[in-house]
Design an enzyme around this catalytic site. Structure first.
Site, short mmCIF file in Angstrom:
data_model
loop_
_atom_site.label_atom_id
_atom_site.label_comp_id
_atom_site.label_asym_id
_atom_site.label_seq_id
_atom_site.Cartn_x
_atom_site.Cartn_y
_atom_site.Cartn_z
N HIS A 169 -45.05 13.67 48.52
CA HIS A 169 -44.08 12.79 47.85
C HIS A 169 -44.71 12.28 46.55
CE1 HIS A 169 -40.59 10.24 47.46
NE2 HIS A 169 -41.43 9.29 47.05
N GLY A 226 -41.42 25.06 42.61
CA GLY A 226 -42.47 25.59 43.46
C GLY A 226 -43.88 25.51 42.91
N ASN A 240 -45.49 16.54 54.31
CA ASN A 240 -44.66 16.44 53.11
C ASN A 240 -45.49 15.89 51.97
OD1 ASN A 240 -42.14 16.26 51.57
ND2 ASN A 240 -42.28 14.04 51.86
#
Ligand code: GAR
Length: 208
Positions: free
Chosen positions: A110, A12, A108
């Site tokens: 990546h 996280g 997202n």
């Protein structure tokens, strides 16, 4: 206020960058209304608790079939009424219907320069292992809108990061996070929250 739900699987650090961004004011107009993890006992959940954000675990293992997990995950999302869903190191394939229910509302991060080192099997540390195996000299990170494909959605932004002699996957992962991921993701959220960025006709479009 844009209602943001963050989906996580592990450490996280990207979630932390978002929490810090909201706290310090580099992200405005956004409220973190929930964190969903597919793993119990991960540091992400501790980070959410410390920031006072409601956190939930929806774990594939707890369901006999994948469809039941998907339903539970979608139900939890629906309860949180998100305007934006952020996949911040969420290493589970999302339910197909999610893109239909939340079109242009999922992003997202990546850890490579898409289209390099992405798609099925490329996640987390594996991405950096493959980049080092291939011997690339530049890698980086990509923030993108999510569509039905795997890492195929419209690219919002990318930051390149140099690979250095003697890098291990762990060292490279950390550099990519520090120099790229923790900047790209909070910035994209701030841009979306303030109407400067949208997904339109399958492209990431900037508004003046
Ligand atoms: C990050 O490097 C993120 O880019 C990657 O997982 C890591 C999670 O770290 N995501 C993917 O590989 C998605 N395909 P974090 O839990 O510390 O944010």
């Amino acid at each position: 206020m844009l209602r943001v739900v963050v989906c996580v699987s592990g450490g996280g650090t990207n979630l932390q960058a978002i929490i810090d961004g909201v706290k310090e004011g580099s992200i405005t107009g956004a409220e973190l209304v929930g964190v969903i993890s597919n793993n119990p006992g991960v540091k992400s959940l501790e980070r959410a608790a410390n920031a006072g954000i409601p956190a939930f675990v929806v774990r594939p293992k707890d369901f006999a079939v994948r469809d039941d997990f998907h339903k539970a995950f979608m139900d939890k999302l629906a309860e949180l009424k998100p305007d934006l869903i952020v996949l911040a190191g969420f290493l589970v394939r999302i339910p197909e219907e999610m893109c239909k229910v939340y079109p242009g509302k999922i992003i997202n991060i990546h850890p490579s320069l898409i289209p390099s080192f992405c798609g099925v099997g490329y996640y987390g540390l594996k991405v950096h292992e493959k980049a080092l195996e291939r011997g690339v000299k530049i890698t980086g990170a990509t923030v993108h809108f999510v569509n039905e494909g795997m890492d195929e959605g419209p690219i919002i932004d990318q930051i390149p990061v140099r690979v250095l002699e003697g890098d291990t996957p762990e060292v490279l992962q950390r550099r990519v996070m520090e120099e790229a991921e923790w900047k790209l993701l909070p910035k994209a959220i701030d841009d979306i929250a303030n109407g400067r960025l949208v997904m339109e006709n399958g492209r990431a479009v900037r508004k003046a």
